[in-house]
Design an enzyme around this catalytic site. Structure first.
Site, PDB file in Angstrom:
ATOM      1  N   LEU A 131      87.966  55.053  63.831  1.00  0.00           N
ATOM      2  CA  LEU A 131      88.287  55.199  65.251  1.00  0.00           C
ATOM      3  C   LEU A 131      87.023  55.079  66.103  1.00  0.00           C
ATOM      4  O   LEU A 131      85.912  55.182  65.586  1.00  0.00           O
ATOM      5  CB  LEU A 131      88.961  56.563  65.454  1.00  0.00           C
ATOM      6  CG  LEU A 131      90.301  56.685  64.693  1.00  0.00           C
ATOM      7  CD1 LEU A 131      90.671  58.141  64.444  1.00  0.00           C
ATOM      8  CD2 LEU A 131      91.396  55.955  65.446  1.00  0.00           C
ATOM      9  N   PRO A 132      87.196  54.868  67.432  1.00  0.00           N
ATOM     10  CA  PRO A 132      86.016  54.598  68.263  1.00  0.00           C
ATOM     11  C   PRO A 132      84.978  55.739  68.260  1.00  0.00           C
ATOM     12  O   PRO A 132      83.791  55.489  68.070  1.00  0.00           O
ATOM     13  CB  PRO A 132      86.608  54.405  69.666  1.00  0.00           C
ATOM     14  CG  PRO A 132      88.021  53.986  69.429  1.00  0.00           C
ATOM     15  CD  PRO A 132      88.450  54.688  68.175  1.00  0.00           C
ATOM     16  N   THR A 134      81.810  55.999  63.429  1.00  0.00           N
ATOM     17  CA  THR A 134      80.455  56.503  63.703  1.00  0.00           C
ATOM     18  C   THR A 134      80.576  57.612  64.738  1.00  0.00           C
ATOM     19  O   THR A 134      80.994  57.362  65.874  1.00  0.00           O
ATOM     20  CB  THR A 134      79.549  55.388  64.259  1.00  0.00           C
ATOM     21  OG1 THR A 134      79.525  54.312  63.326  1.00  0.00           O
ATOM     22  CG2 THR A 134      78.140  55.905  64.475  1.00  0.00           C
ATOM     23  N   LYS A 164      73.377  56.864  59.415  1.00  0.00           N
ATOM     24  CA  LYS A 164      73.878  55.795  60.296  1.00  0.00           C
ATOM     25  C   LYS A 164      73.173  55.817  61.658  1.00  0.00           C
ATOM     26  O   LYS A 164      72.715  54.776  62.151  1.00  0.00           O
ATOM     27  CB  LYS A 164      75.393  55.969  60.462  1.00  0.00           C
ATOM     28  CG  LYS A 164      76.046  55.083  61.495  1.00  0.00           C
ATOM     29  CD  LYS A 164      76.099  53.639  61.065  1.00  0.00           C
ATOM     30  CE  LYS A 164      76.668  52.754  62.168  1.00  0.00           C
ATOM     31  NZ  LYS A 164      76.565  51.341  61.852  1.00  0.00           N
ATOM     32  N   LYS A 198      76.516  53.844  72.614  1.00  0.00           N
ATOM     33  CA  LYS A 198      77.143  55.051  72.041  1.00  0.00           C
ATOM     34  C   LYS A 198      76.283  55.607  70.905  1.00  0.00           C
ATOM     35  O   LYS A 198      75.989  56.798  70.856  1.00  0.00           O
ATOM     36  CB  LYS A 198      78.539  54.706  71.503  1.00  0.00           C
ATOM     37  CG  LYS A 198      79.258  55.906  70.911  1.00  0.00           C
ATOM     38  CD  LYS A 198      80.473  55.519  70.081  1.00  0.00           C
ATOM     39  CE  LYS A 198      80.115  55.256  68.647  1.00  0.00           C
ATOM     40  NZ  LYS A 198      81.226  55.273  67.705  1.00  0.00           N
TER      41      LYS A 198
HETATM   42  P1  NAD Z   1      87.758  49.095  67.870  1.00  0.00           P
HETATM   43  O1  NAD Z   1      87.757  49.609  69.264  1.00  0.00           O
HETATM   44  O2  NAD Z   1      87.880  47.645  67.613  1.00  0.00           O
HETATM   45  O3  NAD Z   1      88.925  49.828  67.017  1.00  0.00           O
HETATM   46  C1  NAD Z   1      89.309  51.138  67.172  1.00  0.00           C
HETATM   47  C2  NAD Z   1      90.818  51.211  66.967  1.00  0.00           C
HETATM   48  O4  NAD Z   1      91.212  52.584  67.041  1.00  0.00           O
HETATM   49  C3  NAD Z   1      91.611  50.449  68.022  1.00  0.00           C
HETATM   50  O5  NAD Z   1      92.510  49.556  67.383  1.00  0.00           O
HETATM   51  C4  NAD Z   1      92.360  51.544  68.770  1.00  0.00           C
HETATM   52  O6  NAD Z   1      93.644  51.143  69.243  1.00  0.00           O
HETATM   53  C5  NAD Z   1      92.462  52.613  67.713  1.00  0.00           C
HETATM   54  N1  NAD Z   1      92.677  53.953  68.254  1.00  0.00           N
HETATM   55  C6  NAD Z   1      92.009  54.588  69.245  1.00  0.00           C
HETATM   56  N2  NAD Z   1      92.500  55.833  69.419  1.00  0.00           N
HETATM   57  C7  NAD Z   1      93.484  55.979  68.514  1.00  0.00           C
HETATM   58  C8  NAD Z   1      94.378  57.043  68.206  1.00  0.00           C
HETATM   59  N3  NAD Z   1      94.332  58.196  68.865  1.00  0.00           N
HETATM   60  N4  NAD Z   1      95.272  56.844  67.228  1.00  0.00           N
HETATM   61  C9  NAD Z   1      95.311  55.679  66.531  1.00  0.00           C
HETATM   62  N5  NAD Z   1      94.511  54.626  66.794  1.00  0.00           N
HETATM   63  C10 NAD Z   1      93.614  54.785  67.773  1.00  0.00           C
HETATM   64  O7  NAD Z   1      86.426  49.689  67.213  1.00  0.00           O
HETATM   65  P2  NAD Z   1      85.692  49.153  65.887  1.00  0.00           P
HETATM   66  O8  NAD Z   1      84.731  48.067  66.255  1.00  0.00           O
HETATM   67  O9  NAD Z   1      86.708  48.933  64.826  1.00  0.00           O
HETATM   68  O10 NAD Z   1      84.779  50.428  65.526  1.00  0.00           O
HETATM   69  C11 NAD Z   1      85.323  51.579  64.908  1.00  0.00           C
HETATM   70  C12 NAD Z   1      84.173  52.504  64.556  1.00  0.00           C
HETATM   71  O11 NAD Z   1      83.264  51.820  63.672  1.00  0.00           O
HETATM   72  C13 NAD Z   1      83.336  52.968  65.753  1.00  0.00           C
HETATM   73  O12 NAD Z   1      82.982  54.313  65.577  1.00  0.00           O
HETATM   74  C14 NAD Z   1      82.121  52.048  65.710  1.00  0.00           C
HETATM   75  O13 NAD Z   1      80.962  52.662  66.287  1.00  0.00           O
HETATM   76  C15 NAD Z   1      81.940  51.852  64.217  1.00  0.00           C
HETATM   77  N6  NAD Z   1      81.273  50.607  63.825  1.00  0.00           N
HETATM   78  C16 NAD Z   1      81.560  49.426  64.430  1.00  0.00           C
HETATM   79  C17 NAD Z   1      80.904  48.268  64.033  1.00  0.00           C
HETATM   80  C18 NAD Z   1      81.202  46.931  64.685  1.00  0.00           C
HETATM   81  O14 NAD Z   1      80.448  45.973  64.453  1.00  0.00           O
HETATM   82  N7  NAD Z   1      82.276  46.805  65.452  1.00  0.00           N
HETATM   83  C19 NAD Z   1      79.964  48.304  62.985  1.00  0.00           C
HETATM   84  C20 NAD Z   1      79.717  49.522  62.348  1.00  0.00           C
HETATM   85  C21 NAD Z   1      80.383  50.678  62.776  1.00  0.00           C
END
Ligand code: NAD
Length: 294
Positions: free
Chosen positions: A64-65, A95, A170, A245
């Protein structure tokens, strides 16, 4: 195994796909119906809530975000903790700050569910390829237990210590990344403003003591690294707002540890300024725009 996967965004979507590909049965939930449809088409069962997702699950993943989303998915009325079976492990790959990971572990532990923080690096490419690095904070027993599942999604599975230590690893790594990208952007802009050819300068840095991933693999100056976001208007990749973030998590954690974070705080301000200009969705290497306004 029967697995619940909650949060099917840019990272969670491909990670869940890889668990399916490895032969596991998935029940999935996301607030975005489109994200669930993609998984359902690949054979997962889409359900209406986190509580429904954990029904019969032998392991629960969340991606999740931020911390507030994780807490809400765990504790809401239709949340994970309302439906999870006894002793079923909960693995949060989002994260978040180390203190939030500890708070989640405490909540899960109260009803007998072991908790691991397992944030990842490797980006969306690594998530799709199943080559992520997992930084895991968990008891040794839980690390052993979830290892085979993590191997379906990643190549490098590292036990960083007790709960929270995955997040510590991380945010420290991303502090280095945010700072080093800003430093490379600053140096490339300075050098070219002083008249040196960008390719020659990058070549020198990449074979000298300034060499780093931000320069040799992901250089923010256009035309240096084929395939890097700099060559496509900084689209795709790892967003400015996600970097912002993560730097915020690092500087907050530094405050709680009474530890200075001079460079992290400075970098946080740079990405904040970039985000405020409306560039929050661009790749974080767009930080060079602060030095080369165009
Ligand atoms: P994203 O925004 O693409 O995905 C998050 C998902 O969570 C979305 O589909 C959203 O609809 C869902 N969501 C939000 N609240 C929700 C809830 N209450 N119930 C169910 N679903 C819910 O984000 P992401 O890029 O997949 O990143 C996710 C995590 O991974 C973050 O913490 C980010 O910092 C970390 N991360 C991202 C990357 C990257 O390159 N994108 C790399 C490493 C780590």
């Amino acid at each position: 195994m029967n697995i619940a996967f909650i949060g099917l965004g840019n990272m969670g979507g491909p990670m869940a796909h890889n668990l399916l590909k490895a032969g596991h049965a998935l029940r999935v939930f996301d607030l975005n119906p489109g994200a669930m449809q993609a998984l359902a088409a690949a054979g997962a069962q889409a359900v209406v809530s986190p509580r429904a997702a954990v029904e019969g699950a032998e392991c629960v993943f969340t991606m999740l975000p931020a911390a507030a989303h994780v807490r809400s998915v765990l504790t809401s009325e239709e949340g994970v903790l309302a439906g999870i079976g006894p002793d079923v492990p909960l693995v949060d790959c989002s994260t978040v700050d180390p203190a939030s990971a500890l708070a989640c572990a405490e909540l899960a532990g109260r009803q007998g569910n072991p908790f691991a923080d397992a944030p990842v690096s490797g980006g969306t490419g690594g998530a799709a390829a199943g080559s992520l690095t997992f930084m895991v904070g968990a008891t040794p027993a839980l690390f052993e237990r979830i290892g085979p599942l993590l191997t379906c999604m990643g190549k490098n599975i590292v036990h960083c210590g007790d709960v929270g230590m995955g997040q510590v690893a991380k945010i420290c790594n991303n502090l280095v990344l945010g700072v080093s990208m800003a430093a490379v952007a600053e140096a490339m802009s300075l050098g070219t403003a002083l008249g040196i050819d960008a390719t020659i300068l990058a070549g020198i840095i990449n074979t000298s003591s300034g060499r780093c991933w931000s320069s040799d693999t992901y250089n923010p100056y256009p035309g240096i690294v084929e395939g890097a976001p700099a060559g496509r208007g900084y689209s795709g990749g790892f967003g400015v707002d996600l970097m912002l973030k993560d730097l915020g998590l690092a500087t907050c954690a530094a405050k709680s540890a009474h530890q200075p974070a001079f460079m992290g705080a400075q970098a946080e301000q740079l990405y904040q300024a970039l985000s405020q200009r409306g560039d929050g969705r661009l790749d974080f290497s767009a930080i060079i725009k602060l030095y080369r306004p165009s």
